[in-house]
Motif scaffolding. Structure first.
Motif, PDB file in Angstrom:
ATOM      1  N   SER A  81       7.063  -4.148 -16.747  1.00  0.00           N
ATOM      2  CA  SER A  81       6.377  -2.903 -17.142  1.00  0.00           C
ATOM      3  C   SER A  81       6.410  -2.718 -18.651  1.00  0.00           C
ATOM      4  O   SER A  81       5.410  -2.323 -19.261  1.00  0.00           O
ATOM      5  CB  SER A  81       7.017  -1.697 -16.446  1.00  0.00           C
ATOM      6  OG  SER A  81       6.892  -1.810 -15.054  1.00  0.00           O
ATOM      7  N   LEU A  82       7.549  -3.026 -19.248  1.00  0.00           N
ATOM      8  CA  LEU A  82       7.671  -2.935 -20.709  1.00  0.00           C
ATOM      9  C   LEU A  82       6.734  -3.933 -21.386  1.00  0.00           C
ATOM     10  O   LEU A  82       6.047  -3.587 -22.361  1.00  0.00           O
ATOM     11  CB  LEU A  82       9.125  -3.177 -21.136  1.00  0.00           C
ATOM     12  CG  LEU A  82       9.430  -3.020 -22.613  1.00  0.00           C
ATOM     13  CD1 LEU A  82       9.146  -1.600 -23.077  1.00  0.00           C
ATOM     14  CD2 LEU A  82      10.886  -3.372 -22.882  1.00  0.00           C
ATOM     15  N   PHE A 101       0.817  -1.220   0.000  1.00  0.00           N
ATOM     16  CA  PHE A 101       0.000   0.000   0.000  1.00  0.00           C
ATOM     17  C   PHE A 101       0.847   1.265   0.000  1.00  0.00           C
ATOM     18  O   PHE A 101       0.493   2.238  -0.659  1.00  0.00           O
ATOM     19  CB  PHE A 101      -0.990  -0.004   1.167  1.00  0.00           C
ATOM     20  CG  PHE A 101      -2.172  -0.889   0.916  1.00  0.00           C
ATOM     21  CD1 PHE A 101      -3.039  -0.645  -0.138  1.00  0.00           C
ATOM     22  CD2 PHE A 101      -2.410  -1.998   1.714  1.00  0.00           C
ATOM     23  CE1 PHE A 101      -4.122  -1.463  -0.391  1.00  0.00           C
ATOM     24  CE2 PHE A 101      -3.491  -2.829   1.469  1.00  0.00           C
ATOM     25  CZ  PHE A 101      -4.349  -2.565   0.409  1.00  0.00           C
ATOM     26  N   LEU A 102       1.966   1.262   0.683  1.00  0.00           N
ATOM     27  CA  LEU A 102       2.844   2.436   0.669  1.00  0.00           C
ATOM     28  C   LEU A 102       3.375   2.679  -0.744  1.00  0.00           C
ATOM     29  O   LEU A 102       3.337   3.811  -1.245  1.00  0.00           O
ATOM     30  CB  LEU A 102       4.001   2.255   1.654  1.00  0.00           C
ATOM     31  CG  LEU A 102       4.977   3.425   1.720  1.00  0.00           C
ATOM     32  CD1 LEU A 102       4.268   4.687   2.231  1.00  0.00           C
ATOM     33  CD2 LEU A 102       6.160   3.090   2.610  1.00  0.00           C
ATOM     34  N   THR A 103       3.851   1.627  -1.396  1.00  0.00           N
ATOM     35  CA  THR A 103       4.355   1.758  -2.768  1.00  0.00           C
ATOM     36  C   THR A 103       3.241   2.225  -3.699  1.00  0.00           C
ATOM     37  O   THR A 103       3.443   3.131  -4.523  1.00  0.00           O
ATOM     38  CB  THR A 103       4.932   0.414  -3.267  1.00  0.00           C
ATOM     39  OG1 THR A 103       5.929  -0.021  -2.355  1.00  0.00           O
ATOM     40  CG2 THR A 103       5.529   0.556  -4.656  1.00  0.00           C
ATOM     41  N   TYR A 104       2.070   1.615  -3.572  1.00  0.00           N
ATOM     42  CA  TYR A 104       0.933   1.973  -4.430  1.00  0.00           C
ATOM     43  C   TYR A 104       0.542   3.435  -4.237  1.00  0.00           C
ATOM     44  O   TYR A 104       0.333   4.163  -5.218  1.00  0.00           O
ATOM     45  CB  TYR A 104      -0.257   1.055  -4.130  1.00  0.00           C
ATOM     46  CG  TYR A 104      -1.410   1.262  -5.067  1.00  0.00           C
ATOM     47  CD1 TYR A 104      -1.407   0.684  -6.327  1.00  0.00           C
ATOM     48  CD2 TYR A 104      -2.489   2.064  -4.714  1.00  0.00           C
ATOM     49  CE1 TYR A 104      -2.453   0.885  -7.211  1.00  0.00           C
ATOM     50  CE2 TYR A 104      -3.548   2.264  -5.582  1.00  0.00           C
ATOM     51  CZ  TYR A 104      -3.525   1.674  -6.834  1.00  0.00           C
ATOM     52  OH  TYR A 104      -4.559   1.885  -7.702  1.00  0.00           O
ATOM     53  N   ILE A 105       0.465   3.887  -2.999  1.00  0.00           N
ATOM     54  CA  ILE A 105       0.075   5.271  -2.707  1.00  0.00           C
ATOM     55  C   ILE A 105       1.118   6.251  -3.227  1.00  0.00           C
ATOM     56  O   ILE A 105       0.777   7.263  -3.857  1.00  0.00           O
ATOM     57  CB  ILE A 105      -0.178   5.455  -1.193  1.00  0.00           C
ATOM     58  CG1 ILE A 105      -1.463   4.716  -0.798  1.00  0.00           C
ATOM     59  CG2 ILE A 105      -0.255   6.927  -0.815  1.00  0.00           C
ATOM     60  CD1 ILE A 105      -1.651   4.539   0.696  1.00  0.00           C
ATOM     61  N   SER A 136       3.879  -2.322  -7.430  1.00  0.00           N
ATOM     62  CA  SER A 136       3.606  -2.361  -5.986  1.00  0.00           C
ATOM     63  C   SER A 136       3.688  -3.780  -5.451  1.00  0.00           C
ATOM     64  O   SER A 136       4.253  -4.023  -4.374  1.00  0.00           O
ATOM     65  CB  SER A 136       2.236  -1.764  -5.683  1.00  0.00           C
ATOM     66  OG  SER A 136       2.179  -0.426  -6.092  1.00  0.00           O
ATOM     67  N   PHE A 137       3.142  -4.718  -6.181  1.00  0.00           N
ATOM     68  CA  PHE A 137       3.175  -6.119  -5.756  1.00  0.00           C
ATOM     69  C   PHE A 137       4.603  -6.656  -5.763  1.00  0.00           C
ATOM     70  O   PHE A 137       5.023  -7.328  -4.814  1.00  0.00           O
ATOM     71  CB  PHE A 137       2.286  -6.961  -6.672  1.00  0.00           C
ATOM     72  CG  PHE A 137       2.184  -8.396  -6.251  1.00  0.00           C
ATOM     73  CD1 PHE A 137       1.218  -8.791  -5.339  1.00  0.00           C
ATOM     74  CD2 PHE A 137       3.046  -9.349  -6.760  1.00  0.00           C
ATOM     75  CE1 PHE A 137       1.112 -10.119  -4.943  1.00  0.00           C
ATOM     76  CE2 PHE A 137       2.948 -10.676  -6.373  1.00  0.00           C
ATOM     77  CZ  PHE A 137       1.987 -11.064  -5.460  1.00  0.00           C
ATOM     78  N   VAL A 138       5.345  -6.370  -6.820  1.00  0.00           N
ATOM     79  CA  VAL A 138       6.722  -6.874  -6.919  1.00  0.00           C
ATOM     80  C   VAL A 138       7.575  -6.283  -5.796  1.00  0.00           C
ATOM     81  O   VAL A 138       8.359  -6.998  -5.162  1.00  0.00           O
ATOM     82  CB  VAL A 138       7.328  -6.579  -8.310  1.00  0.00           C
ATOM     83  CG1 VAL A 138       8.814  -6.897  -8.350  1.00  0.00           C
ATOM     84  CG2 VAL A 138       6.592  -7.364  -9.389  1.00  0.00           C
ATOM     85  N   VAL A 139       7.411  -5.003  -5.529  1.00  0.00           N
ATOM     86  CA  VAL A 139       8.166  -4.369  -4.435  1.00  0.00           C
ATOM     87  C   VAL A 139       7.791  -5.001  -3.098  1.00  0.00           C
ATOM     88  O   VAL A 139       8.656  -5.248  -2.255  1.00  0.00           O
ATOM     89  CB  VAL A 139       7.938  -2.842  -4.419  1.00  0.00           C
ATOM     90  CG1 VAL A 139       8.470  -2.209  -3.143  1.00  0.00           C
ATOM     91  CG2 VAL A 139       8.598  -2.197  -5.641  1.00  0.00           C
ATOM     92  N   ILE A 180       0.399  -0.838 -14.390  1.00  0.00           N
ATOM     93  CA  ILE A 180       1.834  -0.939 -14.123  1.00  0.00           C
ATOM     94  C   ILE A 180       2.126  -0.578 -12.663  1.00  0.00           C
ATOM     95  O   ILE A 180       2.953  -1.231 -12.006  1.00  0.00           O
ATOM     96  CB  ILE A 180       2.644  -0.070 -15.111  1.00  0.00           C
ATOM     97  CG1 ILE A 180       2.542  -0.669 -16.527  1.00  0.00           C
ATOM     98  CG2 ILE A 180       4.092   0.076 -14.675  1.00  0.00           C
ATOM     99  CD1 ILE A 180       3.098   0.199 -17.633  1.00  0.00           C
ATOM    100  N   ILE A 181       1.444   0.428 -12.137  1.00  0.00           N
ATOM    101  CA  ILE A 181       1.619   0.799 -10.724  1.00  0.00           C
ATOM    102  C   ILE A 181       1.216  -0.368  -9.824  1.00  0.00           C
ATOM    103  O   ILE A 181       1.913  -0.688  -8.852  1.00  0.00           O
ATOM    104  CB  ILE A 181       0.820   2.075 -10.387  1.00  0.00           C
ATOM    105  CG1 ILE A 181       1.490   3.293 -11.030  1.00  0.00           C
ATOM    106  CG2 ILE A 181       0.676   2.263  -8.875  1.00  0.00           C
ATOM    107  CD1 ILE A 181       0.685   4.581 -10.919  1.00  0.00           C
ATOM    108  N   LEU A 182       0.125  -1.018 -10.134  1.00  0.00           N
ATOM    109  CA  LEU A 182      -0.325  -2.183  -9.367  1.00  0.00           C
ATOM    110  C   LEU A 182       0.719  -3.308  -9.440  1.00  0.00           C
ATOM    111  O   LEU A 182       1.072  -3.914  -8.422  1.00  0.00           O
ATOM    112  CB  LEU A 182      -1.672  -2.652  -9.909  1.00  0.00           C
ATOM    113  CG  LEU A 182      -2.416  -3.720  -9.138  1.00  0.00           C
ATOM    114  CD1 LEU A 182      -2.841  -3.181  -7.774  1.00  0.00           C
ATOM    115  CD2 LEU A 182      -3.644  -4.159  -9.928  1.00  0.00           C
TER     116      LEU A 182
END
Length: 182
Positions: free
Chosen positions: A121-122, A19-23, A101-104, A96-98
């Motif tokens: 992402s590519l 959630f932090l990465t996503y936000i 966020s999951f990978v991070v 891509i953001i989603l």
């Protein structure tokens, strides 16, 4: 309470990191979008539109895009007929953001994580361009199926790809990946 925190620490760390990465990424993307005027198209959506036009012209040289004079979207023409519009939501940045966020949240080694994020992402970007091109041609030939194609089939396609990338990441590269060598 402390017992439960210790017991569920990996899950809570995953949720917090996700959630932090996503936000943060969503906030940064929104700041990027705020840099454009109300009726001005952002550069990422413009690039997606240009790439989609290029792909479509490989199959039909009567396909092209045209920028709306009054709204921030591109009109997409297939075989000379207006079939769709490409808006900011079509550029797959939210997907891509989603994904990122999951990978991070399940990160592994820094270099591997960054390479997977870049490559994934590519791949999502390229498959999204192909998705828009295919969707537009299918809408041309099957206009009555547009709600199903746009609302069900193609979201299933793009999110299915993201899900498969997540599975690959978790099973092979994340810190939770199995270390078994069969």
């Amino acid at each position: 309470m402390k017992k439960y925190f210790i017991l569920y620490k990996p899950f809570l760390l995953f949720l917090g990191t996700f959630f932090l990465t996503y936000i943060v990424l969503t906030f940064l993307y929104q700041q990027y979008l705020n840099g454009f005027q109300e009726n001005e198209m952002d550069s990422i959506t413009r690039m997606v539109s240009d790439n989609t036009q290029w792909v479509m012209q490989l199959f039909n040289n009567q396909s092209y895009i045209e920028e709306s004079a009054t709204h921030p979207y591109m009109k997409l023409f297939y075989d000379g007929k207006y079939v769709a519009r490409i808006v900011e939501g079509c550029n797959a940045i939210s997907v891509i953001i989603l994904f990122v966020s999951f990978v991070v949240a399940f990160s592994g080694k820094l270099k591997t994580t960054l390479l997977f994020i870049f490559g994934g992402s590519l791949l999502i970007y390229v498959l999204n361009v192909l998705r828009i091109a295919a969707l537009s041609s299918l809408i041309f030939y099957f206009p009555k199926q547009e709600p199903f194609l746009h609302g069900v089939l193609f979201p299933l396609y793009i999110y299915g790809v993201v899900f498969m990338l997540w599975l690959i990441w978790v099973r092979n590269f994340s810190r939770y990946a199995s270390k078994d060598t069969k």
